[in-house]
Design a protein around this motif. Sequence first.
Motif, PDB file in Angstrom:
ATOM      1  N   ALA A   1     -12.166  56.585 -19.168  1.00 46.34           N
ATOM      2  CA  ALA A   1     -11.259  57.471 -18.444  1.00 46.34           C
ATOM      3  C   ALA A   1      -9.806  57.248 -18.863  1.00 46.34           C
ATOM      4  O   ALA A   1      -8.925  58.024 -18.492  1.00 46.34           O
ATOM      5  N   LEU A   2      -9.568  56.187 -19.640  1.00 46.69           N
ATOM      6  CA  LEU A   2      -8.207  55.859 -20.085  1.00 46.69           C
ATOM      7  C   LEU A   2      -8.298  55.346 -21.513  1.00 46.69           C
ATOM      8  O   LEU A   2      -8.670  54.194 -21.739  1.00 46.69           O
TER       9      LEU A   2
ATOM     10  N   SER B   1       1.737  56.438 -17.332  1.00 48.07           N
ATOM     11  CA  SER B   1       2.291  57.282 -18.381  1.00 48.07           C
ATOM     12  C   SER B   1       1.249  57.548 -19.459  1.00 48.07           C
ATOM     13  O   SER B   1       1.109  58.677 -19.953  1.00 48.07           O
ATOM     14  N   MET B   2       0.482  56.523 -19.829  1.00 44.28           N
ATOM     15  CA  MET B   2      -0.552  56.690 -20.847  1.00 44.28           C
ATOM     16  C   MET B   2      -1.711  57.549 -20.350  1.00 44.28           C
ATOM     17  O   MET B   2      -2.400  58.178 -21.149  1.00 44.28           O
ATOM     18  N   ARG B   3      -1.925  57.562 -19.057  1.00 44.93           N
ATOM     19  CA  ARG B   3      -2.967  58.436 -18.500  1.00 44.93           C
ATOM     20  C   ARG B   3      -2.534  59.900 -18.554  1.00 44.93           C
ATOM     21  O   ARG B   3      -3.255  60.763 -19.063  1.00 44.93           O
TER      22      ARG B   3
ATOM     23  N   THR C   1      -7.873  47.423 -14.707  1.00 42.64           N
ATOM     24  CA  THR C   1      -8.143  48.654 -15.450  1.00 42.64           C
ATOM     25  C   THR C   1      -7.951  48.395 -16.933  1.00 42.64           C
ATOM     26  O   THR C   1      -6.854  48.051 -17.377  1.00 42.64           O
ATOM     27  N   ASP C   2      -9.013  48.556 -17.695  1.00 44.00           N
ATOM     28  CA  ASP C   2      -8.943  48.308 -19.138  1.00 44.00           C
ATOM     29  C   ASP C   2      -8.342  49.510 -19.859  1.00 44.00           C
ATOM     30  O   ASP C   2      -8.681  50.660 -19.566  1.00 44.00           O
TER      31      ASP C   2
ATOM     32  N   ALA D   1       2.009  49.116 -14.274  1.00 43.96           N
ATOM     33  CA  ALA D   1       1.361  50.292 -13.699  1.00 43.96           C
ATOM     34  C   ALA D   1       2.070  51.581 -14.126  1.00 43.96           C
ATOM     35  O   ALA D   1       1.418  52.612 -14.346  1.00 43.96           O
ATOM     36  N   ILE D   2       3.395  51.535 -14.255  1.00 41.30           N
ATOM     37  CA  ILE D   2       4.144  52.701 -14.744  1.00 41.30           C
ATOM     38  C   ILE D   2       3.690  53.056 -16.158  1.00 41.30           C
ATOM     39  O   ILE D   2       3.468  54.226 -16.488  1.00 41.30           O
TER      40      ILE D   2
END
Length: 501
Positions: A432-433, A362-364, A424-425, A357-358
């Motif tokens: 969105a990501l 970070s990628m978001r 979440t893909d 999740a971190i």
Amino acid sequence: MDSLLLVLICTAAIIAFISKTISKLRQPRRNTPPGPKPWPIIGNLNLIGPIPHQSFHFLSRKYGEIMQLKFGKYPVVVASSPEMAKQFLRVHDTVFATRPPLAAGKYTAYNYSDMTWAPYGPQWRLARKIYLSEVFSAKKIESFEHVRIEETRNLVSRLRSVSGDPVVLRDHLMHYTVSATCRMILGKKYFCDSEDDKFVTLQDMLDEWFLLNGAFVISDWIPWLKFLDLQGYVKRMKTLYNRLDNFHNYVIDDHQTRQKGAAAEEEKDFTLVDKLLKMADDPNLEVKLTRDCVKGLLQDLLAGGTDTSAATVEWALCEILRQPRIIKKAKEELDRVIGRKRWVEENDFSQLPYVEAIIMESMRLHPLATLLAPHYAIDDCKVAGFDISKGTTVLINTWSIGRDPKSWDSPEEFLPERFLGKETDMLGSNFALLPFGSGRRRCPGYNLGLKMVRTMLANLLHGFEFQLAEDVCLEEMYGLTTHPKKPLVVVMEPTLPSQLY
């Protein structure tokens, strides 16, 4: 006679002007996306600051999730929402699957001979086929796990040797990614760990490549200014080309020399370089694989496997070091799943949802490419009700998308918990990501990249305590990959039993 000729010329000019005006009036009015009024000659280039994705972000607040600018005389459309990204990357993917002919592709990618800048067509399809079969297949990635393990051990050993001293963490992250990538792609490092000069030179070339490949070069948009090279970017690109070309020639010559002494039965152990050189000699290949093509393909892999992974880990650490509760929660997960007697291995990743999740957060908030490599319209197209002309450059602003309040709660906050308990893909179906893009031009190396990012971040958190030697700076330095403007400087202390280092 002269008077009659003058009258005829003036009459012809008036008729031509009237005809052109009537022709324009008869044409249906085009519904182009909204955007600021362009200035003569420069268009809207005056609105683009040193951090282009931020400039586009603020403009999109006024003009909307799809807007059209003019760079010089050329139309540029910017998409700043998940829905608009989907329109260009999936719904109309075939129209926007190619690249604009920019200076970066000409001067730093062997005249568009790599995969990043290659136009959509037979050469690009061959490059992607080679990558997917020879580099990024599950079998190939697994076969190099021992390399990644060895380089992880080297990384933690180097960090332990400087424990207690302030270190620029990015240098150590890049050492890991460059070493691992060189060994997986080229067969060996082409520098020794003790040869700091050779490593620093290679790192410097890669840093320059990413900066120049993300630069907005004025002469790309105002071609008649090309001879002036006002920003000096083209000169730097040519200099970088010569430096990289010398490196690639050295690698290829080394492999050709070793091939001469290789027995036929040893072919199964050939590196990617050897296989590319063999394909270049194949007269039956649909597309001729020139020596420059080989260099371009190797360069893409070397660049793509190094800077992006290191930058992702550095951004993640910049964020979590500002929030001790996140580090505490991640370490508790690592202690519970891994224990204190070993390092994190690749098959542990599925049991570390908080560390994952971190990375996703970070990628978001800090996407690998704040602007996806530009797309280019090969035909007229209607997108979301707007007319997009052939020859339009399209930019997908993933930095804006990651801050879209319609898609994310508290979008400016770093909250890994937003991803817990959710599927979440990250690979292109969730617009969105988009850390790796989507559609035909999606990064083919996403699986390997994720493994390297997870390995670095998880083991650094598991094996060290961090103290900030300098305040964290979240300002950005723009390039094809965006870095922290001020490198992260930390003091690290080992926390696992000494024999593990």
